[in-house]
Design a protein around this motif. Structure first.
Motif, short mmCIF file in Angstrom:
data_model
loop_
_atom_site.label_atom_id
_atom_site.label_comp_id
_atom_site.label_asym_id
_atom_site.label_seq_id
_atom_site.Cartn_x
_atom_site.Cartn_y
_atom_site.Cartn_z
N LEU A 1 47.35 89.29 30.58
CA LEU A 1 46.64 89.91 32.02
C LEU A 1 46.11 91.53 30.71
CD1 LEU A 1 49.18 89.45 34.66
CD2 LEU A 1 46.70 88.62 34.84
N LYS A 2 46.90 92.86 30.56
CA LYS A 2 46.45 94.01 29.83
C LYS A 2 45.02 93.59 29.01
CE LYS A 2 48.13 98.22 28.11
NZ LYS A 2 47.61 97.72 26.46
N THR A 3 45.56 92.31 27.69
CA THR A 3 45.29 92.36 26.47
C THR A 3 43.85 91.43 27.16
OG1 THR A 3 46.73 91.48 25.59
CG2 THR A 3 44.36 91.67 23.84
N GLY A 4 43.36 90.66 28.29
CA GLY A 4 42.48 90.19 28.74
C GLY A 4 41.60 91.69 29.50
N LYS A 5 42.28 91.92 30.40
CA LYS A 5 41.60 93.01 31.31
C LYS A 5 40.37 93.77 29.57
CE LYS A 5 40.46 95.11 34.69
NZ LYS A 5 39.11 96.04 34.20
N GLU A 6 41.19 93.75 28.77
CA GLU A 6 41.16 94.71 27.86
C GLU A 6 39.71 94.21 27.28
OE1 GLU A 6 44.57 97.03 26.11
OE2 GLU A 6 43.63 96.03 24.74
N LEU B 1 39.93 85.28 37.46
CA LEU B 1 40.24 85.99 38.74
C LEU B 1 39.09 87.78 38.61
CD1 LEU B 1 41.82 84.62 41.10
CD2 LEU B 1 39.58 83.93 40.29
N LYS B 2 40.07 88.45 36.90
CA LYS B 2 39.13 89.17 36.55
C LYS B 2 38.24 90.07 36.16
CE LYS B 2 42.51 89.66 33.30
NZ LYS B 2 42.97 89.03 33.41
N MET B 3 37.38 88.79 35.97
CA MET B 3 36.07 88.03 35.35
C MET B 3 35.03 88.48 36.20
SD MET B 3 35.54 87.70 32.19
CE MET B 3 34.59 86.83 31.05
N LEU B 4 35.78 87.81 37.99
CA LEU B 4 34.31 88.69 38.60
C LEU B 4 34.41 89.43 39.74
CD1 LEU B 4 36.07 85.28 41.88
CD2 LEU B 4 34.48 85.20 39.93
N ASP B 5 35.09 90.22 39.35
CA ASP B 5 35.12 91.65 39.33
C ASP B 5 34.02 92.26 38.62
OD1 ASP B 5 36.53 93.68 40.82
OD2 ASP B 5 37.52 94.26 39.39
N VAL B 6 33.79 91.74 37.20
CA VAL B 6 32.73 92.56 37.02
C VAL B 6 30.89 91.89 36.59
CG1 VAL B 6 34.57 93.69 35.08
CG2 VAL B 6 33.05 91.00 34.40
N SER B 7 31.23 90.78 37.02
CA SER B 7 29.91 89.55 37.01
C SER B 7 29.30 90.27 37.85
CB SER B 7 30.68 88.23 37.68
OG SER B 7 31.32 88.22 36.44
N ASP B 8 27.71 90.60 37.14
CA ASP B 8 26.91 90.38 38.58
C ASP B 8 26.47 89.00 39.49
OD1 ASP B 8 26.10 92.53 37.33
OD2 ASP B 8 24.66 91.47 36.05
N ARG B 9 26.72 87.43 38.50
CA ARG B 9 26.19 86.74 39.73
C ARG B 9 27.59 86.02 38.86
NH1 ARG B 9 20.78 84.02 40.08
NH2 ARG B 9 20.23 84.31 38.13
N VAL B 10 28.53 84.96 39.96
CA VAL B 10 28.61 83.86 39.55
C VAL B 10 28.30 82.11 40.24
CG1 VAL B 10 31.48 82.97 40.35
CG2 VAL B 10 30.75 85.66 40.44
N ARG C 1 27.96 90.05 42.93
CA ARG C 1 28.90 90.83 43.37
C ARG C 1 29.31 90.85 44.89
NH1 ARG C 1 30.70 94.99 39.65
NH2 ARG C 1 28.53 94.81 38.86
N ALA C 2 28.12 91.73 45.47
CA ALA C 2 28.27 92.69 46.40
C ALA C 2 28.88 91.51 48.05
CB ALA C 2 26.85 93.13 46.94
N ASP C 3 28.47 90.31 46.87
CA ASP C 3 29.38 89.48 48.92
C ASP C 3 30.96 88.64 48.13
OD1 ASP C 3 26.94 88.95 49.07
OD2 ASP C 3 26.07 87.58 48.10
N LEU C 4 30.58 89.09 46.45
CA LEU C 4 32.25 88.57 45.94
C LEU C 4 33.11 89.74 46.51
CD1 LEU C 4 30.99 87.65 42.18
CD2 LEU C 4 33.41 86.88 44.06
N ASP C 5 33.43 90.93 47.01
CA ASP C 5 34.68 91.27 46.67
C ASP C 5 35.72 91.05 47.82
OD1 ASP C 5 34.11 93.94 45.41
OD2 ASP C 5 32.17 93.53 46.09
N LEU C 6 35.16 90.23 49.27
CA LEU C 6 35.44 89.96 50.09
C LEU C 6 36.74 88.59 49.87
CD1 LEU C 6 34.61 90.49 53.61
CD2 LEU C 6 35.40 88.00 53.16
N ASN C 7 35.60 87.91 49.03
CA ASN C 7 36.00 86.92 48.71
C ASN C 7 37.68 86.84 47.07
OD1 ASN C 7 34.76 84.35 49.79
ND2 ASN C 7 33.43 84.93 48.25
N ILE C 8 37.32 87.77 46.88
CA ILE C 8 38.22 87.90 45.53
C ILE C 8 39.92 88.25 46.34
CG2 ILE C 8 39.37 90.29 44.05
CD1 ILE C 8 37.06 90.03 42.79
#
Lengths: 243, 214
Positions: A179-184, A207-216, A230-237
């Motif tokens: 997890l941690k290395t993936g985040k890095e 799913l960590k990837m969604l946080d930084v993506s502009d679009r999914v 991304r604006a619509d994403l936070d809710l989904n996460i």
């Protein structure tokens, strides 16, 4: 500039023939990716995600439809031009790192620069700079086996940046990492995206990837099921993590 | 189109010096494996060289040696030599097949590595270059070792059979000539053996290579 499409697909289909059975992996994909975007392609395994990914990377050709990279139709390219595209325009990052085991970290990074015709001295200078940038300035002479998974993936990120590509394609870049290395690695990719303006397209389950993506792009059954900003994403996460 | 092709072809390059560096490194890193592959060449070339040297030493002794030795030598029939040539040809063929086999295995083993290189922009001919060079180097070093070994063995055997006269009448020019012939032959055969495996490697589709999980 910002509105320029770096990748555009038009009704891309791919059929795999296995004996008597033909399997339609992609059923008409239409998408447009702008320069400098950070895109995640999400989908369950078997959704056609990897197939789409290989098409965008010029590693495989569609059965039908068109793929444009920098407004150039990939299907029209011959072997030389495809090699050039892979060398100069696209940087690849793989789930299993795929560094060349007999070469040191530095040699792995200078190889694509050698292919691009850069002189050895320049390539070494740039290689050292890139390795320092990904935080491995003190490990340039290490072989892949002497590096941890996270470090190997950092070398792979540096290698992908070697020829200043327009696009970095990352296939499950965090799949083999904790997890941690993936985040890095995700943070590193995001940093490169912001600082170098390189477009990042990543196929992932993470799913960590969604946080930084502009679009999914959500892929299911060989089709783009939905595209989210991304604006619509936070809710989904929130809901996913809350499950 | 051709003009453009040329231009782009020039932009993706692998200089020979770099290719040599990579292939030598590849041999060194897998030294044990490389030595086993090369040992086939060592043995075949040693055999070839011993036949060459035996003929060369016998000739020198027939021309310049003592009467006693000449009589001894005349008893060796022509038939024997024909048989030996057949054996040498067979051993060289086996050696080529051995190399082809070892290189094919090496291609399978390095599926991912080759695919990665292709993703980094390597052309088919780079892969072919790397494999042929690697095999050529193993052929070169293997046949140098083999030629020295074969020459040495035959000199020792001859000196046991005919006495120390062998050393005083040693055909140095003949030895050098056959040494060069054997080394060139060994290197060429090693390269020939690697052609098919190199071609297989170069024709690989990178997407397939990436899919193969180890």
């Amino acid at each position: 500039m910002a509105e320029e499409n770096v990748v555009r697909t038009r009704n891309v289909k791919k059929v795999f023939i296995m004996g008597n059975v033909s399997l339609e992996a992609l059923k008409g994909i239409n998408l447009e990716i702008k320069r400098g975007e950070y895109i995640s392609i999400m989908g369950p395994s078997g959704s056609g995600k990897s197939t789409l990914f290989n098409m965008i990377g010029g590693l495989d050709k569609p059965t039908d439809g068109k793929i444009y990279i920098d407004e150039v139709d990939v299907a029209q390219l011959d072997a030389y031009e495809l090699a050039w595209l892979r060398c100069r325009k696209i940087g690849y990052i793989f789930q299993s790192f795929n560094l060349i085991p007999v070469m040191t970290a530095l040699e792995n990074i200078t190889l694509p620069m050698t292919f691009a015709g850069m002189s050895t001295d320049d390539a070494i200078d740039k290689g050292v700079r890139l390795l320092t940038m990904v935080g491995l300035g003190d490990r340039i002479q290490h072989k892949p086996v002497e590096l941890s998974g996270g470090q190997q993936q950092r070398v792979a990120v540096a290698r992908a940046l070697a020829n200043d590509p327009a696009i970095i394609l990352a296939d499950e870049p965090t799949g083999n990492l904790d997890l941690k290395t993936g985040k890095e690695i995700i943070d590193l990719l995001r940093k490169m995206n912001k600082e170098q303006g390189v477009t990042i397209i990543s196929a992932t389950h993470d799913l960590k990837m969604l946080d930084v993506s502009d679009r999914v792009f959500w892929i299911r059954d060989g089709k783009v099921e939905r595209v989210e900003r991304r604006a619509d994403l936070d809710l989904n996460i929130g809901t996913v993590e809350g499950e | 189109m051709t003009d453009q092709e040329k231009k782009i072809g020039k932009q993706v390059v692998l200089p020979l010096s770099k290719a040599v560096e990579i292939s030598v490194k590849s041999i060194k890193t897998r030294l044990g494996r490389s030595m086993i592959t090369a040992s086939g060449i060592v043995l075949a070339i040693a055999f070839l060289m011993s036949i060459f040297m035996s003929a060369s030493i016998n000739k020198a002794l027939l021309e310049k040696g003592s009467l006693e030795i000449k009589v001894q030598l005349q008893n060796i029939g022509e038939e024997e030599q024909v048989k030996q040539i057949w054996l040498v040809v067979l051993s060289l063929l086996v050696c080529v097949v051995g190399i082809a086999n070892a290189m094919l295995m090496s291609v399978t083993e390095r599926y991912k590595e080759i695919g990665t290189m292709k993703c980094l922009g390597a052309l088919d001919k780079f892969i072919i270059k790397l494999f042929l060079l690697e095999s050529g180097f193993m052929g070169l070093f293997g046949s140098i070792a083999g030629a020295l070994l074969g020459g040495l063995m035959m000199t020792i055997v001859s000196s046991i059979n005919y006495g120390l006269e062998v050393f005083t009448k040693f055909p140095i020019a003949g030895f050098l000539y056959y040494f060069v012939v054997a080394v060139i032959l060994g290197t060429v055969l090693a390269v020939i053996g690697a052609i098919y495996p190199a071609y297989t490697a170069a024709k690989m589709v990178p997407a397939d290579a990436m899919r193969s999980e180890i």
